[in-house]
Design a protein around this motif. Sequence first.
Motif, PDB file in Angstrom:
ATOM      1  N   GLN A 147      52.743  21.804 -51.448  1.00  0.00           N
ATOM      2  CA  GLN A 147      52.111  21.533 -50.161  1.00  0.00           C
ATOM      3  C   GLN A 147      50.619  21.824 -50.204  1.00  0.00           C
ATOM      4  OE1 GLN A 147      54.097  23.340 -46.807  1.00  0.00           O
ATOM      5  NE2 GLN A 147      56.098  22.468 -47.343  1.00  0.00           N
ATOM      6  N   ILE A 148      50.242  22.893 -50.910  1.00  0.00           N
ATOM      7  CA  ILE A 148      48.815  23.210 -51.050  1.00  0.00           C
ATOM      8  C   ILE A 148      48.126  22.116 -51.863  1.00  0.00           C
ATOM      9  CG2 ILE A 148      47.158  24.886 -51.953  1.00  0.00           C
ATOM     10  CD1 ILE A 148      48.823  25.826 -49.499  1.00  0.00           C
ATOM     11  N   ALA A 149      48.741  21.722 -52.956  1.00  0.00           N
ATOM     12  CA  ALA A 149      48.140  20.714 -53.843  1.00  0.00           C
ATOM     13  C   ALA A 149      47.948  19.375 -53.133  1.00  0.00           C
ATOM     14  CB  ALA A 149      49.005  20.535 -55.083  1.00  0.00           C
ATOM     15  N   MET A 150      48.897  19.020 -52.271  1.00  0.00           N
ATOM     16  CA  MET A 150      48.834  17.735 -51.566  1.00  0.00           C
ATOM     17  C   MET A 150      47.932  17.785 -50.341  1.00  0.00           C
ATOM     18  SD  MET A 150      50.678  15.716 -53.408  1.00  0.00           S
ATOM     19  CE  MET A 150      50.095  16.655 -54.828  1.00  0.00           C
ATOM     20  N   GLY A 151      47.333  18.956 -50.072  1.00  0.00           N
ATOM     21  CA  GLY A 151      46.430  19.079 -48.933  1.00  0.00           C
ATOM     22  C   GLY A 151      47.132  19.083 -47.594  1.00  0.00           C
ATOM     23  N   GLU A 152      48.421  19.424 -47.577  1.00  0.00           N
ATOM     24  CA  GLU A 152      49.175  19.412 -46.324  1.00  0.00           C
ATOM     25  C   GLU A 152      48.819  20.593 -45.430  1.00  0.00           C
ATOM     26  OE1 GLU A 152      53.338  19.019 -47.132  1.00  0.00           O
ATOM     27  OE2 GLU A 152      53.047  17.320 -48.500  1.00  0.00           O
ATOM     28  N   ARG A 153      48.207  21.620 -46.014  1.00  0.00           N
ATOM     29  CA  ARG A 153      47.780  22.788 -45.243  1.00  0.00           C
ATOM     30  C   ARG A 153      46.352  23.107 -45.670  1.00  0.00           C
ATOM     31  NH1 ARG A 153      52.221  24.967 -42.726  1.00  0.00           N
ATOM     32  NH2 ARG A 153      54.250  24.288 -43.544  1.00  0.00           N
ATOM     33  N   ALA A 154      45.408  22.898 -44.751  1.00  0.00           N
ATOM     34  CA  ALA A 154      43.980  22.898 -45.106  1.00  0.00           C
ATOM     35  C   ALA A 154      43.466  24.271 -45.531  1.00  0.00           C
ATOM     36  CB  ALA A 154      43.165  22.374 -43.927  1.00  0.00           C
ATOM     37  N   ARG A 155      43.871  25.325 -44.837  1.00  0.00           N
ATOM     38  CA  ARG A 155      43.326  26.665 -45.121  1.00  0.00           C
ATOM     39  C   ARG A 155      44.449  27.629 -45.489  1.00  0.00           C
ATOM     40  NH1 ARG A 155      39.582  28.586 -40.386  1.00  0.00           N
ATOM     41  NH2 ARG A 155      41.357  27.861 -39.116  1.00  0.00           N
ATOM     42  N   ALA A 156      45.286  27.184 -46.382  1.00  0.00           N
ATOM     43  CA  ALA A 156      46.464  27.973 -46.730  1.00  0.00           C
ATOM     44  C   ALA A 156      46.447  28.400 -48.194  1.00  0.00           C
ATOM     45  CB  ALA A 156      47.732  27.172 -46.442  1.00  0.00           C
ATOM     46  N   VAL A 157      47.168  29.478 -48.438  1.00  0.00           N
ATOM     47  CA  VAL A 157      47.412  29.993 -49.786  1.00  0.00           C
ATOM     48  C   VAL A 157      48.919  29.981 -50.010  1.00  0.00           C
ATOM     49  CG1 VAL A 157      47.432  32.131 -51.143  1.00  0.00           C
ATOM     50  CG2 VAL A 157      45.346  31.413 -49.998  1.00  0.00           C
TER      51      VAL A 157
END
Length: 298
Positions: A147-157
Motif C-alpha cells: 500500500q505504501i509502494a502504490m501510494g495508497e497512503r500519502a503520509r504513512a509508514v
Amino acid sequence: MSAWELMYLGPEGTHSHEAADRIASALLAGEPVKQVAMQSFDEIFEAPKSAQRLACVPIENSIQGSVWQVWDALTREHREEGARQILAAVTLPIHQYAIYREGLDLAQVDEVVSHPQALAQCKEHIRLRFPGAREVAVSSTAEAVRQIAMGERARAVAIGSRRAAALYGLSVWPEPFEDRPGNVTRFALVGSPEVAFAKPSWSLTDWTASLCLRGVPHRPGGLALALHTFAAANLNLTRLESRPVGDTIGNYVYYLDASVRPYADRGERVLSVVRDLLALQGVEILALGVYPVYSPAG
C-alpha cells in the motif's frame, strides 16, 4: 515426483514467506516445492486437503503470544476426515522495520500500517517515533508495504520486513523497530500426519505434544485436577491458555503444550494413559500434533 505445495500467509515478502523459504530448504531439501501465497488463515485452512499440500503458519510469538486463528482452525478440523496436524516447528528471529517512500517527511507521518501482530510488537516505538499517528491494521505486513509502494497512503509508514521493502524499492529505518530484543516467532509446518520429511541441520530444541482439552468441568478444582493428571504422568507443560468456545460466556477450551522429548516413543504411551484418566473426569483431549521443534544453527 509430484511437487509439494507449500502455502503461506502472503503476499510475497511476509515473515511467513521467509519462514516458508527456510522450511522448504531444510525440511523438504532436494524435493520440488511450489510455494503459494494465501490471503488469510481461513483461505489456508479451507484449501482442499491433500497429502502433497502443506502449510507454513505462525503459531506463537515471544511478545504477543499464540496465534489463536491457527490453533482454533486446527481444533475445528480435528474431527474431519484427513485432518491436518503440526508436523514440525521452527523458532525464527523476527525483525520488524519501519518502511516508507523516499522523500517522506517522517515528522509528518499520520498513519502506521501493518498486520495487528506487527503493530503490537512495535507499539512503544510507534508511540515514540510517530506520536499522534493512527495505527491501521491490514491483512499482512507485506500488504502494508504494498500500500505504501502504490501510494495508497500519502503520509504513512509500514511495519514489515527488509525483504518486502526491497521487493518494492522502498526506504527502511536503519534499526529494527520491535520494542523488545530477542523477538522470535515459532512457525509450524502443517499437513497430513503421514508426511515424512528430511532431518534438517538445525538444532533440535524439543519434542512437543500440542493438545486441546475440552469439557473441563465447572466445579472447584476442575481445571486443577485435569492439570494434575499431567503432573502425575511426569509431563512438563510448557504452554497453557484458554480460548472461549463461542457458545456462552465461561465455556472454554484449553490449549497446552507438553514436552515429550524424554520419551523414546514421543510420549505415545504416557499420553494414552493421560487420555484415559481425563476421560474419567469427563475431559476430552485432542492431539493437534506431536512434533520436533527446531532452532536454526547460527
